[in-house]
Design an enzyme around this catalytic site. Structure first.
Site, PDB file in Angstrom:
ATOM      1  N   ASP A 211      34.304  51.170  39.193  1.00 24.16           N
ATOM      2  CA  ASP A 211      34.358  52.546  38.723  1.00 24.16           C
ATOM      3  C   ASP A 211      35.490  52.708  37.711  1.00 24.16           C
ATOM      4  OD1 ASP A 211      33.465  55.419  39.205  1.00 24.16           O
ATOM      5  OD2 ASP A 211      35.595  55.595  39.683  1.00 24.16           O
ATOM      6  N   GLU A 272      36.414  32.420  42.980  1.00 27.22           N
ATOM      7  CA  GLU A 272      36.662  31.693  44.228  1.00 27.22           C
ATOM      8  C   GLU A 272      35.422  31.674  45.117  1.00 27.22           C
ATOM      9  OE1 GLU A 272      39.938  33.534  46.184  1.00 27.22           O
ATOM     10  OE2 GLU A 272      41.281  33.372  44.447  1.00 27.22           O
TER      11      GLU A 272
END
Length: 552
Positions: A211, A272
């Site tokens: 957002d 990751e």
């Protein structure tokens, strides 16, 4: 905080998001299962088979985190838990399991530019000027005359500064005064926020919708914004013209250069975990495409972004071509996510039609156009039913933005009304109780059960169109080239090595003809759902609000 073991990736395709179709779920308006009039996570889980039946690749879940709900969950007081209104972490895990079983990815909203003023971080920060989190939010002294530190404005109206009597300082808020801005210049703040992303990645989420991604940093020198000049290439309007926010060129309160380095840190966290993605919301007026380019280039920041370019009232060939061309020119190696509707704008059917008699036709044509653009696409719940914008009374409003600017601006509640599932049930099957927003009678008439299985319904058209998109590799990631036309026709090719397709859309209210260039020889027409245009030699004829698809 309940932790979950790292979830296995739900695919082995790291680029699943490229060309994907994402379905936005607004949980409080999707399905209520506990009879409180507000949708919940169990309601999302209940209808995941319906979402999968549309042929989409992923869902985007609007905020469900712990929140006082001053801005419908975009004011978070705990980034690592589910608000009891929506259920529990166990409900979230159950939803994740079912989504992945159905082959759906799950992207969740992350609202990290600001928090709720009830977040423990802010409670501590405002308690004194020397506590461990004193610098976790944007604090500044008053000017000598007691006025705010800068002229910055809030998107939701009024100054972007609120006085705090305990610290005897102002704090910054780009939105409500109960949504204080986090201080991204503080490395500890960045670390804490990245840890909250890891929490949800460990639970198996496939990505984040970020957002207000260009609002993270502010100008450390606290310089005033200059005025917006109507004829200049500055920020333009990111707000309705009844809001003075658009009267400034927002050079200093957002889109700061430091954000690029933070987005690299965020991307490193995503990397990751296999097969994850990010899509950033960029509201930056005329600078939006440059900002998208900065944020998506190089493969080391965001995977994709979306802007407000197609969320306005224009449904014309010139506008669509202009937006796509400008993006392609500005963003050489980035990726875009196109949408006509979301939870912040009037539903696109109401924006695009010239009368109710066009609603179904325009609803079908709009998804035909959207599904053939180069990029990923996002659908907003209910648009597959052709829902128009709901007309609500002031007494029904819950959106603080609409309440603040009523009646000149009615806010965002008109696109957030409950999903109509069953025509014959109370509240259209959304809830057994009075819903948090009313279900309009015209929405009940368009309920899912009334359209499901009907060959000519908008819902059936969406399913067939998305299946068409999935069946053609050129639409997933193929190159896009526009053809010269008159002002009423949008025409372009989509091409990969194994296929080259032609699309001609007539967005006018009269039949149109297009004469193709000498080197454009259509080998055959292709039956694309709902399109009835024809070709003869190099001439393509398309009825009003219709289209044509051919193969070279």
């Amino acid at each position: 905080m309940t932790k979950a073991p790292k979830a296995a990736p739900s695919s082995v395709n790291p680029d699943w998001w490229r060309g994907a179709v994402i379905y936005q779920v607004y949980p409080r308006s999707f399905q209520d299962t506990d009879g409180d009039g507000i949708g919940d996570l169990k309601g999302v889980t209940r209808h995941l088979p319906y979402i999968a039946s549309l042929g989409v690749d992923a869902i985007w879940l609007s905020p469900f985190f712990t929140s006082p709900m001053a801005d419908m969950g975009y004011d978070v007081s705990d980034y690592c838990d589910v608000d009891p209104m929506f259920g529990t972490l166990a409900d979230f895990d159950e939803m994740m399991t079912e989504a992945h079983r159905l082959g759906l990815k799950v992207v969740i909203d992350q609202v990290i530019s600001h928090s709720s003023d009830q977040h423990p971080w802010f409670v501590e920060s405002r308690s004194s000027r020397d506590n461990p989190k004193a610098d976790w939010y944007v604090w500044a002294n008053a000017k000598p005359d007691g006025t705010a530190p800068t002229n910055w404005l809030s998107v939701f109206g009024g100054p972007a500064w609120e006085w705090d009597g305990v610290r005897k300082q102002y704090y910054m808020h780009n939105f409500l005064s109960s949504q204080p801005d986090l201080n991204f210049h503080n490395r500890e703040v960045q670390d804490a926020l990245l840890d909250t992303l890891r929490f949800w990645l460990d639970r198996g989420v496939d990505g984040f919708r970020l957002d207000t991604v260009n609002y993270y940093f502010h100008d450390k020198l606290l310089r005033d914004n200059p005025p917006h000049m109507p004829d200049s290439e500055d920020a333009g309007l990111d707000a309705p013209d009844v809001n003075p926010y658009g009267m400034q060129n927002h050079l200093h309160d957002k889109t700061q250069p430091e954000n690029v380095a933070f987005l690299k840190r965020l991307r490193a966290v995503l990397d990751e975990y296999p097969d994850r993605t990010t899509v950033g919301e960029v509201g930056d007026g005329a600078r939006s495409l440059k900002t998208v380019a900065d944020y998506t280039s190089g493969g080391d920041k965001l995977h994709m972004c979306y802007t407000f370019d197609l969320l306005g009232p224009q449904f014309t060939p010139q506008h669509i071509r202009g937006c796509v061309t400008a993006f392609e020119m500005a963003v050489a190696d980035g990726w875009v996510c196109w949408a006509f509707s979301n939870h912040d704008v009037n539903r696109h059917v109401s924006r695009f039609i010239h009368g109710e008699h066009e609603r179904e036709t325009v609803a079908k044509l709009a998804i035909s156009v959207l599904a053939t653009l180069r990029g990923s696409i996002c659908l907003y719940q209910g648009e597959e039913l052709g829902l128009p914008e709901a007309e609500l009374s002031f007494a029904d409003l819950r959106d603080p933005y609409g309440i603040r600017f009523w009646p000149a601006f009615k806010g965002r509640d008109g696109c957030r009304t409950p999903m109509p599932w069953e025509f014959g049930r109370d509240h259209a099957g959304f809830s057994t109780a009075k819903p948090w927003l009313p279900v309009p009678a015209e929405h009940r008439a368009l309920a899912v059960d009334g359209q499901d299985g009907h060959a000519r319904s908008v819902l059936t058209h969406y399913r067939h169109t998305l299946a068409f998109r999935k069946a053609h590799p050129a639409l997933r990631a193929g190159a896009m080239t526009f053809l010269q036309t008159n002002g009423n026709i949008l025409a372009f090719t989509r091409e990969v090595e194994e296929e080259k397709l032609l699309f001609v859309f007539n967005l006018s209210r009269e039949e149109q003809e297009l004469t193709l260039p000498d080197d454009c020889v259509v080998a055959s027409a292709i039956e694309m759902p709902g399109l009835t245009g024809t070709h003869s030699g190099r001439t393509v004829t398309v009825p009003a609000l219709d289209g044509f698809c051919g193969r070279f």
